[in-house]
Design a protein around this motif. Structure first.
Motif, PDB file in Angstrom:
ATOM      1  N   ARG A 198       0.739  -1.060   0.121  1.00  0.00           N
ATOM      2  CA  ARG A 198       0.176   0.037  -0.103  1.00  0.00           C
ATOM      3  C   ARG A 198       0.905   1.289   0.001  1.00  0.00           C
ATOM      4  N   PHE A 199       2.005   1.216   0.748  1.00  0.00           N
ATOM      5  CA  PHE A 199       2.876   2.416   0.908  1.00  0.00           C
ATOM      6  C   PHE A 199       3.501   2.839  -0.518  1.00  0.00           C
ATOM      7  N   ILE A 200       4.120   1.542  -1.075  1.00  0.00           N
ATOM      8  CA  ILE A 200       4.731   1.574  -2.212  1.00  0.00           C
ATOM      9  C   ILE A 200       3.741   2.208  -3.418  1.00  0.00           C
ATOM     10  N   VAL A 201       2.573   1.766  -3.542  1.00  0.00           N
ATOM     11  CA  VAL A 201       1.522   1.987  -4.639  1.00  0.00           C
ATOM     12  C   VAL A 201       1.186   3.698  -4.183  1.00  0.00           C
ATOM     13  N   LEU A 202       0.947   3.875  -3.118  1.00  0.00           N
ATOM     14  CA  LEU A 202       0.445   5.331  -2.777  1.00  0.00           C
ATOM     15  C   LEU A 202       1.379   6.289  -2.848  1.00  0.00           C
ATOM     16  N   ARG A 203       2.605   6.052  -2.305  1.00  0.00           N
ATOM     17  CA  ARG A 203       3.465   6.802  -2.258  1.00  0.00           C
ATOM     18  C   ARG A 203       4.897   6.981  -2.998  1.00  0.00           C
ATOM     19  N   GLU A 204       4.974   5.688  -3.851  1.00  0.00           N
ATOM     20  CA  GLU A 204       6.032   5.810  -4.916  1.00  0.00           C
ATOM     21  C   GLU A 204       5.293   5.700  -6.370  1.00  0.00           C
ATOM     22  N   LEU A 205       4.384   4.921  -6.474  1.00  0.00           N
ATOM     23  CA  LEU A 205       3.867   4.819  -7.837  1.00  0.00           C
ATOM     24  C   LEU A 205       2.950   5.991  -8.190  1.00  0.00           C
ATOM     25  N   LEU A 206       2.145   6.160  -7.541  1.00  0.00           N
ATOM     26  CA  LEU A 206       0.786   7.115  -8.261  1.00  0.00           C
ATOM     27  C   LEU A 206       1.538   8.415  -8.305  1.00  0.00           C
ATOM     28  N   PRO A 207       2.227   9.113  -7.453  1.00  0.00           N
ATOM     29  CA  PRO A 207       2.920  10.309  -7.804  1.00  0.00           C
ATOM     30  C   PRO A 207       3.401  10.590  -8.919  1.00  0.00           C
ATOM     31  N   ASN A 208       4.230   9.433  -9.325  1.00  0.00           N
ATOM     32  CA  ASN A 208       4.990   9.419 -10.497  1.00  0.00           C
ATOM     33  C   ASN A 208       4.119   9.109 -12.139  1.00  0.00           C
ATOM     34  N   LEU A 209       2.695   8.606 -11.778  1.00  0.00           N
ATOM     35  CA  LEU A 209       1.892   8.504 -12.872  1.00  0.00           C
ATOM     36  C   LEU A 209       1.129   9.732 -13.021  1.00  0.00           C
ATOM     37  N   TRP A 210       1.200  11.001 -12.316  1.00  0.00           N
ATOM     38  CA  TRP A 210       0.395  11.929 -12.649  1.00  0.00           C
ATOM     39  C   TRP A 210       0.404  12.509 -14.139  1.00  0.00           C
ATOM     40  N   THR A 211       1.640  12.592 -14.625  1.00  0.00           N
ATOM     41  CA  THR A 211       1.926  13.082 -16.040  1.00  0.00           C
ATOM     42  C   THR A 211       1.247  12.421 -17.107  1.00  0.00           C
ATOM     43  N   PRO A 212       1.499  11.115 -17.151  1.00  0.00           N
ATOM     44  CA  PRO A 212       0.591  10.443 -18.113  1.00  0.00           C
ATOM     45  C   PRO A 212      -0.805  10.523 -18.033  1.00  0.00           C
ATOM     46  N   LEU A 213      -1.211  10.262 -16.819  1.00  0.00           N
ATOM     47  CA  LEU A 213      -2.667  10.033 -16.497  1.00  0.00           C
ATOM     48  C   LEU A 213      -3.419  11.413 -16.709  1.00  0.00           C
ATOM     49  N   MET A 214      -2.921  12.567 -16.431  1.00  0.00           N
ATOM     50  CA  MET A 214      -3.423  13.714 -16.589  1.00  0.00           C
ATOM     51  C   MET A 214      -3.617  14.319 -18.037  1.00  0.00           C
ATOM     52  N   ALA A 215      -2.471  13.748 -18.726  1.00  0.00           N
ATOM     53  CA  ALA A 215      -2.272  13.854 -20.201  1.00  0.00           C
ATOM     54  C   ALA A 215      -3.668  13.483 -21.010  1.00  0.00           C
ATOM     55  N   ASP A 216      -3.999  12.135 -20.526  1.00  0.00           N
ATOM     56  CA  ASP A 216      -4.947  11.144 -20.889  1.00  0.00           C
ATOM     57  C   ASP A 216      -6.307  11.786 -20.692  1.00  0.00           C
ATOM     58  N   PHE A 217      -6.327  12.332 -19.338  1.00  0.00           N
ATOM     59  CA  PHE A 217      -7.609  12.493 -18.603  1.00  0.00           C
ATOM     60  C   PHE A 217      -8.723  13.358 -19.633  1.00  0.00           C
ATOM     61  N   GLY A 218      -8.142  14.551 -20.169  1.00  0.00           N
ATOM     62  CA  GLY A 218      -8.916  15.089 -20.886  1.00  0.00           C
ATOM     63  C   GLY A 218      -9.490  14.724 -22.257  1.00  0.00           C
ATOM     64  N   ILE A 219      -8.768  13.434 -22.873  1.00  0.00           N
ATOM     65  CA  ILE A 219      -9.333  12.776 -23.827  1.00  0.00           C
ATOM     66  C   ILE A 219     -10.691  12.004 -23.296  1.00  0.00           C
ATOM     67  N   ARG A 220     -10.559  11.312 -22.226  1.00  0.00           N
ATOM     68  CA  ARG A 220     -11.512  10.628 -21.666  1.00  0.00           C
ATOM     69  C   ARG A 220     -12.677  11.664 -21.480  1.00  0.00           C
ATOM     70  N   ILE A 221     -12.730  12.692 -20.879  1.00  0.00           N
ATOM     71  CA  ILE A 221     -13.758  13.599 -20.741  1.00  0.00           C
ATOM     72  C   ILE A 221     -14.356  13.865 -22.237  1.00  0.00           C
ATOM     73  N   SER A 222     -13.504  13.993 -23.217  1.00  0.00           N
ATOM     74  CA  SER A 222     -13.997  14.257 -24.558  1.00  0.00           C
ATOM     75  C   SER A 222     -14.942  13.047 -25.048  1.00  0.00           C
ATOM     76  N   TYR A 223     -14.472  12.092 -24.692  1.00  0.00           N
ATOM     77  CA  TYR A 223     -15.027  10.572 -25.192  1.00  0.00           C
ATOM     78  C   TYR A 223     -16.342  10.596 -24.617  1.00  0.00           C
ATOM     79  N   SER A 224     -16.409  11.107 -23.212  1.00  0.00           N
ATOM     80  CA  SER A 224     -17.441  10.917 -22.495  1.00  0.00           C
ATOM     81  C   SER A 224     -18.593  11.753 -22.794  1.00  0.00           C
ATOM     82  N   VAL A 225     -18.223  13.192 -23.161  1.00  0.00           N
ATOM     83  CA  VAL A 225     -19.280  14.251 -23.752  1.00  0.00           C
ATOM     84  C   VAL A 225     -19.826  13.670 -25.169  1.00  0.00           C
TER      85      VAL A 225
END
Length: 297
Positions: A198-225
């Protein structure tokens, strides 16, 4: 130690800058990003608070069908003689809420599953990807139609259906990003220290995934709309006489040449919402390859 830049944080006066703040700063540094934010908030204000300034009751007949714009109806009337402007200002709430809720839900579930699969690897990863591939093979609209077959037009069912359709793509993005990060030295160091998963996922993995996930999030909202607008056009949005942007396009398409505003106004707002999200996502993605001091369009 992992640097602030590696985990998506900046530093202000020696203190770490939250990733959300850095995300906003990156967007507003770009003219296209700023334009996207302004356009997005304009559409959101129209969708959520437009009813406060509508000139007429959106269900009231104020003239003959398909009358052109006039002093009493600034965008003319629709197929039943109702004020188009009033219906436009009242018809975006469901589309906006359903699209955003579906996108957020898809990301909440999809990122959780994808990161878990990417970190666990092995048979768990294989099983998750097998299930995701099966879901991706099902045509999105057919899947949602099956859900709606028993319930009829329903906000909750439509939102859940869109979320389920978006979720497999999110899982694949999150899983791929997690697999890339999990091999880094700071993750191996955390494992060697005996840190919990749990510590590794929350403190080591997730913070480093912010960039690719945020870049993709806008595309998902567009698909949803786009998915919701298509469903509303086909009659699965808010039911008449309630106003809904997608439904209004379908209702007034036959009278396009008599009063095009009955169609164009709703279509323009749907397009503006999609474009604004894409502008914000594009500005953020482009900012990742530039230094803090660079100016760009």
């Amino acid at each position: 130690m992992v640097s602030f830049s590696a985990i998506g944080l900046g530093a202000v006066n020696g203190r770490p800058e939250p990733a959300v703040v850095q995300f906003v700063r990156r967007i507003l540094r770009s003219r296209t990003g700023t334009a996207g934010v302004v356009l997005f908030f304009f559409v959101v204000l129209a969708a959520l608070f437009g009813f406060l300034i509508r000139p007429h009751d959106p269900t009231a007949v104020v003239g003959l069908p398909y009358e052109p714009p006039s002093g009493d109806a600034w965008l003319g009337t629709d197929q039943l003689g109702r004020d188009v402007l009033s219906r436009v200002l009242s018809g975006g709430t469901t589309l906006l809420l359903s699209s955003l809720l579906a996108a957020f839900s898809a990301y909440l579930v999809g990122v959780s599953i994808g990161v878990f699969a990417g970190y666990a690897g092995g048979r768990i990863d294989f099983a998750v990807i097998a299930v995701i591939d099966i879901l991706l093979s099902v045509p999105p609209l057919i899947f949602i139609f099956v859900l709606l077959a028993g319930s009829g037009p329903n906000f909750t069912v439509v939102t859940v259906g869109i979320a389920v359709v978006l979720m497999p793509g999110v899982v694949r993005i999150a899983r791929a990003a997690a697999r890339e990060v999990v091999t880094n030295e700071f993750v191996e160091a955390a494992v060697a220290r005996g840190e919990s998963s749990r510590f590794i996922v929350l403190r080591e993995l997730l913070p480093n995934l912010w960039t690719p996930l945020m870049a993709d999030f806008g595309i998902r909202i567009s698909y949803s709309v786009g998915i919701y607008a298509g469903l509303a056009f086909l009659g699965f949005g808010r039911q008449p006489p309630a106003a809904d942007w997608g439904t209004m396009i379908n209702e007034n398409r036959l009278g396009f040449f008599q009063n095009p505003w009955a169609v164009v106004a709703s279509a323009a707002l749907i397009a503006a919402l999609t474009i604004s999200v894409n502008l914000v996502g594009d500005a953020y993605a482009r900012s990742l390859g530039r230094s803090v001091g660079d100016d760009y369009v």
